[in-house]
Scaffold this active site. Sequence first.
Site, mmCIF file in Angstrom:
data_model
loop_
_atom_site.group_PDB
_atom_site.id
_atom_site.type_symbol
_atom_site.label_atom_id
_atom_site.label_comp_id
_atom_site.label_asym_id
_atom_site.label_seq_id
_atom_site.Cartn_x
_atom_site.Cartn_y
_atom_site.Cartn_z
ATOM 1 N N HIS A 171 -8.740 1.398 -6.298
ATOM 2 C CA HIS A 171 -7.814 0.902 -5.349
ATOM 3 C C HIS A 171 -6.284 1.077 -5.342
ATOM 4 C CE1 HIS A 171 -11.325 -1.815 -4.400
ATOM 5 N NE2 HIS A 171 -11.507 -1.743 -5.862
ATOM 6 N N TYR A 230 0.761 -1.265 0.082
ATOM 7 C CA TYR A 230 0.038 0.175 0.354
ATOM 8 C C TYR A 230 0.898 1.446 0.092
ATOM 9 C CZ TYR A 230 -3.839 -3.203 1.251
ATOM 10 O OH TYR A 230 -4.634 -4.217 0.902
#
Length: 151
Positions: free
Chosen positions: A102, A24
Amino acid sequence: MPQTIYVLNGPNLNLLGTREPEIYGHATLADVERLCAETAASLGLTAVCRQSNHEGELIDWIHQARAEQAVGIVLNAGGYTHTSVALHDALVGVQIPTVEVHVSNIFARDSFRHHSFIAKASFASLCGFGIDGYRLAITGLAARLSAGAKA
Ligand code: CA2
């Protein structure tokens, strides 16, 4: 008055920047929200940014977006992406142009992440660009809105 877009982040995205940086990255949710506010402002839009770990609260904000006459939604539904018929139904119900985002490339990950209930209710989906995906989503949303306004 500037037009409003809603930027909604779902469960666990409050943890961005605290763990799993290999997936991430290092940016935090505050960084995401700053990026969204700046991108929106540069395009003459106001971004209302919200994050929740609760499905119903996300649904309430999608309904609120319609009540407030928001012109677009950028949604990272987190894990609910792969499970939530209710979020899909809320998006279909409000009929607001939506971009799914995302941070990670969900198609390069576990097979259970390959299906999205959000995608069918969105006009575009972006994944794998890190938090830059939010900037790209808002830019694409603004382009679509201005193309629609001219049509
Ligand atoms: O890549 C994305 O943006 C996701 O929506 C993130 C969700 C995941 O369930 C989706 O499949 C893809 C999970 C968000 C969890 O975020 C964390 C960030 C740092 C540390 C732990 C969790």
